[in-house]
Every structure is written in C-alpha cells, then in structure tokens.
Write a protein that holds these residues in place. Structure first.
Motif, PDB file in Angstrom:
ATOM      1  N   ARG A  89       5.392  14.583  -3.010  1.00  0.00           N
ATOM      2  CA  ARG A  89       6.856  14.498  -2.950  1.00  0.00           C
ATOM      3  C   ARG A  89       7.334  14.410  -1.491  1.00  0.00           C
ATOM      4  N   ALA A  90       6.683  15.185  -0.626  1.00  0.00           N
ATOM      5  CA  ALA A  90       7.057  15.124   0.787  1.00  0.00           C
ATOM      6  C   ALA A  90       6.826  13.725   1.342  1.00  0.00           C
ATOM      7  N   HIS A  91       5.700  13.134   0.995  1.00  0.00           N
ATOM      8  CA  HIS A  91       5.388  11.777   1.462  1.00  0.00           C
ATOM      9  C   HIS A  91       6.371  10.767   0.878  1.00  0.00           C
ATOM     10  N   ALA A  92       6.658  10.890  -0.400  1.00  0.00           N
ATOM     11  CA  ALA A  92       7.543   9.931  -1.069  1.00  0.00           C
ATOM     12  C   ALA A  92       8.989  10.045  -0.608  1.00  0.00           C
ATOM     13  N   SER A  93       9.365  11.177  -0.021  1.00  0.00           N
ATOM     14  CA  SER A  93      10.758  11.356   0.389  1.00  0.00           C
ATOM     15  C   SER A  93      11.164  10.393   1.488  1.00  0.00           C
ATOM     16  N   GLY A  94      10.198   9.946   2.288  1.00  0.00           N
ATOM     17  CA  GLY A  94      10.519   9.050   3.390  1.00  0.00           C
ATOM     18  C   GLY A  94      11.264   9.724   4.529  1.00  0.00           C
ATOM     19  N   ARG A  95      11.324  11.063   4.493  1.00  0.00           N
ATOM     20  CA  ARG A  95      12.017  11.817   5.536  1.00  0.00           C
ATOM     21  C   ARG A  95      11.057  12.810   6.184  1.00  0.00           C
ATOM     22  N   ALA A  96      11.438  13.304   7.339  1.00  0.00           N
ATOM     23  CA  ALA A  96      10.692  14.416   7.910  1.00  0.00           C
ATOM     24  C   ALA A  96      10.685  15.561   6.909  1.00  0.00           C
ATOM     25  N   ALA A  97       9.524  16.168   6.734  1.00  0.00           N
ATOM     26  CA  ALA A  97       9.364  17.133   5.648  1.00  0.00           C
ATOM     27  C   ALA A  97       8.622  18.366   6.122  1.00  0.00           C
ATOM     28  N   CYS A  98       8.914  19.488   5.467  1.00  0.00           N
ATOM     29  CA  CYS A  98       8.237  20.753   5.719  1.00  0.00           C
ATOM     30  C   CYS A  98       7.704  21.289   4.399  1.00  0.00           C
ATOM     31  N   VAL A  99       6.405  21.541   4.343  1.00  0.00           N
ATOM     32  CA  VAL A  99       5.776  22.182   3.191  1.00  0.00           C
ATOM     33  C   VAL A  99       5.379  23.586   3.649  1.00  0.00           C
ATOM     34  N   ASN A 100       6.092  24.577   3.179  1.00  0.00           N
ATOM     35  CA  ASN A 100       5.939  25.961   3.612  1.00  0.00           C
ATOM     36  C   ASN A 100       5.007  26.694   2.645  1.00  0.00           C
ATOM     37  N   LEU A 101       3.913  27.239   3.179  1.00  0.00           N
ATOM     38  CA  LEU A 101       2.894  27.857   2.341  1.00  0.00           C
ATOM     39  C   LEU A 101       2.694  29.317   2.725  1.00  0.00           C
ATOM     40  N   ARG A 102       2.645  30.196   1.759  1.00  0.00           N
ATOM     41  CA  ARG A 102       2.184  31.554   2.005  1.00  0.00           C
ATOM     42  C   ARG A 102       0.678  31.485   2.248  1.00  0.00           C
ATOM     43  N   LEU A 103       0.237  32.078   3.357  1.00  0.00           N
ATOM     44  CA  LEU A 103      -1.136  31.907   3.823  1.00  0.00           C
ATOM     45  C   LEU A 103      -1.860  33.243   3.894  1.00  0.00           C
ATOM     46  N   LEU A 104      -3.104  33.279   3.394  1.00  0.00           N
ATOM     47  CA  LEU A 104      -3.962  34.434   3.648  1.00  0.00           C
ATOM     48  C   LEU A 104      -4.232  34.534   5.140  1.00  0.00           C
ATOM     49  N   SER A 105      -4.075  35.697   5.719  1.00  0.00           N
ATOM     50  CA  SER A 105      -4.218  35.883   7.160  1.00  0.00           C
ATOM     51  C   SER A 105      -5.680  36.164   7.494  1.00  0.00           C
ATOM     52  N   LEU A 106      -6.398  35.129   7.871  1.00  0.00           N
ATOM     53  CA  LEU A 106      -7.830  35.225   8.128  1.00  0.00           C
ATOM     54  C   LEU A 106      -8.141  34.779   9.553  1.00  0.00           C
ATOM     55  N   PRO A 107      -9.235  35.273  10.132  1.00  0.00           N
ATOM     56  CA  PRO A 107      -9.646  34.756  11.439  1.00  0.00           C
ATOM     57  C   PRO A 107     -10.138  33.328  11.324  1.00  0.00           C
ATOM     58  N   ALA A 108     -10.049  32.602  12.430  1.00  0.00           N
ATOM     59  CA  ALA A 108     -10.571  31.238  12.449  1.00  0.00           C
ATOM     60  C   ALA A 108     -12.073  31.253  12.173  1.00  0.00           C
ATOM     61  N   PRO A 109     -12.585  30.209  11.552  1.00  0.00           N
ATOM     62  CA  PRO A 109     -14.008  30.207  11.198  1.00  0.00           C
ATOM     63  C   PRO A 109     -14.905  29.989  12.411  1.00  0.00           C
ATOM     64  N   THR A 110     -16.046  30.641  12.411  1.00  0.00           N
ATOM     65  CA  THR A 110     -17.144  30.370  13.338  1.00  0.00           C
ATOM     66  C   THR A 110     -18.352  30.035  12.470  1.00  0.00           C
ATOM     67  N   ILE A 111     -18.889  28.848  12.648  1.00  0.00           N
ATOM     68  CA  ILE A 111     -19.884  28.321  11.706  1.00  0.00           C
ATOM     69  C   ILE A 111     -21.294  28.444  12.279  1.00  0.00           C
ATOM     70  N   ARG A 112     -22.156  29.026  11.523  1.00  0.00           N
ATOM     71  CA  ARG A 112     -23.572  29.179  11.876  1.00  0.00           C
ATOM     72  C   ARG A 112     -24.424  28.860  10.651  1.00  0.00           C
ATOM     73  N   THR A 113     -25.664  28.426  10.881  1.00  0.00           N
ATOM     74  CA  THR A 113     -26.606  28.276   9.770  1.00  0.00           C
ATOM     75  C   THR A 113     -27.510  29.492   9.665  1.00  0.00           C
ATOM     76  N   VAL A 114     -27.601  30.277  10.755  1.00  0.00           N
ATOM     77  CA  VAL A 114     -28.433  31.484  10.757  1.00  0.00           C
ATOM     78  C   VAL A 114     -27.633  32.610  11.387  1.00  0.00           C
ATOM     79  N   GLY A 115     -27.985  33.837  11.044  1.00  0.00           N
ATOM     80  CA  GLY A 115     -27.407  35.000  11.698  1.00  0.00           C
ATOM     81  C   GLY A 115     -25.970  35.278  11.321  1.00  0.00           C
TER      82      GLY A 115
END
Length: 542
Positions: A516-542
């Motif tokens: 719907r935001a895309h189809a509006s053809g206007r500047a748009a804001c999609v406001n989401l309630r977000l789980l407050s988590l730390p940014a990911p740090t990716i490892r294959t070991v440890g």
C-alpha cells in the motif's frame, strides 16, 4: 557584444557544463544571487528543510550517479549546520562540493552579517576548503573543487562564495580547467599481481569509494579476473559488518591482504586480530600519510606499498590478470570465502516476534526482501541496531549506508537523494526511531518534490545502540538516559504532512502495508513496533 555575467552566473553555467542538473540547497541571504542566476536554467534547486540534509542528499545522489554531488547553503549558521554532514561524506569517500555563501570580501573584519572563518570550520571535515577571491575566478575554482573532490581518495570539498564575488561582474566565464594527466601506474603493480597469484589465500579489500554501483561492477570484474575474493568495506562495524556474514573469520584465514585504497584504520582493527599475525600485506594508497601509517602499523608484515588511485589500479589489475589467465587459480579459496560471507545463523529461522506485537528484525527483513524481490529498488540504512539487522537481512539491487563515520540520522535525506538519482525506482529506508527524529521535516521535502520514498521505522522506544553499550559495559541495572517513547505514531506525523502512513503490529500485515505504501505514490512511513535487540554479530564457531 555578449551580456556581462556575474560570478553567480559563472557558477551556474560551470555546473551545467559539468553535467550537474540538481543542486541540493537551503536558501539564505548570501546565496540569493545564485538562485537568481539559476532562474530559467536547466538546473533544479531542490530546496530542503535543513542544511545537513542538503549535504546528505547530495552525498547519496553522488554515490548513485557517479557524478560530483553539489550542496548549496548560506553563510554563518547555515554553513555551520552543513559542515557536520561533511564528516559522513569524508569517511564515505563521496565526491561532493559544498558551496557556502560568505560575508562580502569588502566587509571582512568589520563585523559583517554572519561573518566567520568558514574555511577553517570546514577544513577538518573536507579534503580542502577555501574562499573564492574574485568573480573572474569563480568558474575555474569551482572546476578545480570538483576535480579535487573526485580525484585520488574521493571526498568533499568546501568552497566559500562571498556575496560581492557572486554579485560582481566577470565577463564570460572561462572554460573549465583541463584535467591533470593521470600519473603513471606504479611499477609495483606487476609484483603485486604475482604475489596474489603465488599466495595460497589472498584477499583484496577495497574502500567505500568503490562500494558504489559503478565501483561494485569494477570489483566484480577484478574478482573474476584475479580469481580471489575482492571485498568493498564501508561499514562502521568493520570486521563485524553483519552484511558480510562471518567476515572476521575470513580475514583471519587470509595469508596475503591487498589494501586497494582501503585505509588501515579502526575498521580493520589497525591490522591486528582477527588478521593472522604472519599474514603479509600490500598497500595501494593515493595518500602519502596513509601509506606512512600502514608502514608504521604493519612493520615487517608490509611486503609492498605504492601510490595509486584505487579505481585505476583495479582496472589495470583486472586487465593484466585476465590476460594472464589467473581467474581459475584459487577456486577452492574463493568458494570458501563466499560461504563465510553468506553465513547467517540457523537460529534466525526460528526468530519469534514479541507477544505484545513487537516484531523481530528477521520478520521485518524477510518482508522487505520479498518487496525488493518483486519491485527492485534501493535500500537505505544508517547505523543503529535496527539498520544493522537490515543490512544483514536485505539484499537490494543498490544500497546506501552511512559508511565508516557511523552517523545516525542521514537515512531520510539519503533516501531523497537516491530518489532523485533513480527516478521511478522504489527507495526504501530502514531506520530506527532515533534516526527518524533528526530529519523528519524532510518528509515535506519529499512530498513537495513528489519523491515517493518509503521509510520503515523500527520503533523500540530507545536509542538502542547506546542502550546496548550500557548493558554490555556497565550492566542492565545501570542503563539509563537512552529511552524514547515507544507509543509515538510516526506514521500519523507523516500522514499529517500529506504522506502515506501505516502502523503495523502483526507480522502478517506487513507485506500488504508495504504494498500500500508503494502503491500510494507518495512519501510513506511504515511504523513498526520492534523487539529491542542488539545488532547481530555473525560467527560460524564460538
């Protein structure tokens, strides 16, 4: 006899000759002659609501177009507001010229309106900054500033334009200064090529200047020709860049690292761990000071160092490697590198949203990825925890991030600059609620100029990056001072400006909200309630 031209006219016509059709600006007394000179000319003055936003827009526009971005602001406080944004362009190696109005030369030292030493203020955040001294030199000095911004290690240049210089008559503007002939390629390049061929696990690291659409095409060609991993590094998280998977592990396995214009700095832990202590290094660097720094930090580990412009060196290496048939020499190592860079934790498959309607970043990332898979477009993100998740989860045809400066706040102006550079292409900015507060007024700019950017707000009611630092460093019981209201309806604020707003609290509703935001053809804001988590740090070991 041709009409006499002012310095302001010379400025505008030089921009036209350079192929600049958009200047990002906020008006003010000292630059009104430039506005007058632009009247009826084929240059759009895209008027913003804050001077820093104008610089960020020019930054994003430059990265996507491959041209020198131009921002135009007034003197005094207008100039000071803009200078802070130069830090992001400098660290991101973006070719950009900031044109600032300036008190008239004939009033300097007399307490002129908004008089200050503007060049000194801008100098630490720019490759160079100076004051134009004559109407007759405006065209040549602008051409010189643009050439300097794009040469060597690209970056911003700041040019001050006294109002009497802009208003003074100069005759016909001189032609743009001819480009200086490029220096010869360093003799070290063939030796570096042989060293890459002979190493068991060589790796090429490229700078933010080559993390542009044009730069990534060149780096893909270089990787195919060399047959070794070639990575552009532009994240403030450096070796822990979540967009590059288990990058730290890859760096630790390399036995030879070529810095192709990539500065040896905090993003590479100054050459310490995770890099192997016995790994050899080679440096191609246009700036003598950064070559000297590499010599000091690497010591005996530095095998070769030479002065070179990164893009030219990459083209030479790609051509020579292709001619030598190097492309198939490191197949197993290159495959292992691709596997590490593509690593994402299996636990993400089981990511769960909160019981109160707060969404997990993985849920959001998957919905946004599906949107890009359907529509293509440009991803924009800056530096908060939510944006780090976005960079790890979402792949778009093109992207713009805040770069090594790590600044919070550029996302909305970046998105507007991207929309100007890519008309008709979806532009999606993923930003936190903290970032939203910096430049929310630029939604009015987007609406006024009919630029349908989509801002996805991860709303967890805090400055989460700083909150996570407090929790790690001092304990959660001492975390304070970083809270925001989680109940603010940013979507309604955008709707009140005339844009499109969506408020999403259920994962199943997000795909339709994005459409719907895309189809509006206007500047748009999609406001989401977000789980407050730390940014990911990716490892294959440890």
């Amino acid at each position: 006899m041709p009409p006499a031209l002012r310095g302001a006219d010379a400025l505008v016509r030089t921009l036209e000759r350079a192929g600049i059709d958009t200047v990002f600006s906020l008006s003010g007394n000292h630059i009104m002659p430039v506005y007058d000179a632009a009247f009826g000319r084929p240059i759009t003055l895209l008027h913003t609501r804050h001077e820093a936003a104008a610089v960020h827009m020019a930054d994003a526009w430059a990265r996507l177009t491959g041209k020198v971005g131009v921002a135009l602001v007034s003197a005094g406080q207008g100039h000071a507001n803009a200078v802070g944004a130069l830090c992001t362009a400098l660290a991101g190696e973006t070719p950009l010229v900031l044109l600032s109005g300036h008190a008239p030369l004939n009033e300097l030292g007399m307490g002129s309106f908004q008089e200050q030493d503007q060049a000194a203020l801008a100098a630490p955040a720019a490759k160079a900054a100076w004051v134009v001294q004559s109407p007759g030199t405006v065209a040549g000095e602008l051409a010189r500033a643009m050439r300097l911004a794009a040469s060597g290690r690209p970056g911003p240049v700041q040019l001050n334009l006294p109002s009497d210089v802009l208003e003074g008559f100069c005759g016909m503007p001189e032609a743009a200064l001819p480009a200086e002939p490029p220096p010869p390629e360093p003799a070290a390049l063939p030796r570096m090529l042989r060293a890459l061929a002979d190493a068991a696990r060589p790796l090429v690291l490229a700078p933010p200047a080559l993390a542009t659409p044009q730069g990534r095409v060149l780096l893909a060609r270089l990787e195919a020709a060399l047959g070794v991993p070639v990575l552009a590094m532009e994240s403030p998280r450096g070796v822990n860049d979540p967009a590059q998977g288990a990058l730290a592990e890859l760096l630790g396995k390399a036995d030879l690292i070529l810095l192709l214009g990539k500065a040896l700095d905090f993003t590479l832990r100054f050459g310490g761990p995770p890099f192997a202590a016995d790994a050899a290094w080679m440096v191609l660097e246009p700036e003598a000071a950064l070559r000297d720094r590499a010599v000091r930090l690497l010591g005996a580990r530095l095998a070769l160092a030479a002065a070179a412009e990164p893009a030219r060196a990459a083209r030479w290496l790609a051509g020579a490697a292709a001619q030598a048939g190097m492309g198939s020499g490191h197949g197993a190592w290159r495959a292992a590198a691709q596997c590490l860079l593509g690593t994402r934790p299996p636990s993400w498959d089981d990511a769960a949203d909160g019981p109160d309607g707060a969404l997990h970043p993985v849920t959001i990332g998957r919905a946004v990825q599906n949107f890009f898979d359907r529509h293509g477009g440009v991803l924009v993100a800056d530096g908060g925890e939510f944006s780090q998740w976005a960079q790890a989860l979402v792949r778009a045809p093109e992207r713009i991030i805040n770069g090594p400066a790590g600044a919070i706040g550029p996302s909305l102006p970046f998105a507007i600059g991207a929309a100007v550079a890519r008309p008709g292409v979806p532009v999606v900015a993923m930003l936190g609620d903290g970032t939203f507060g910096y430049h929310m007024a630029e939604f009015e700019t987007a609406l006024r100029h009919r630029l349908p950017v989509i801002a996805i707000i991860g709303n967890d009611g805090r400055w989460n990056a700083e909150h996570q630092i407090q929790c790690r460093s001092y304990g959660a019981e001492r975390a304070h001072g970083c809270t925001l209201s989680p109940d603010i309806r940013y979507d309604l604020a955008v709707a009140a400006l005339g844009g499109h707003g969506e408020f999403v609290t259920r994962a199943q509703d997000l795909p339709a909200a994005l459409e719907r935001a895309h189809a509006s053809g206007r500047a748009a804001c999609v406001n989401l309630r977000l789980l407050s988590l730390p940014a990911p740090t990716i490892r294959t070991v440890g």
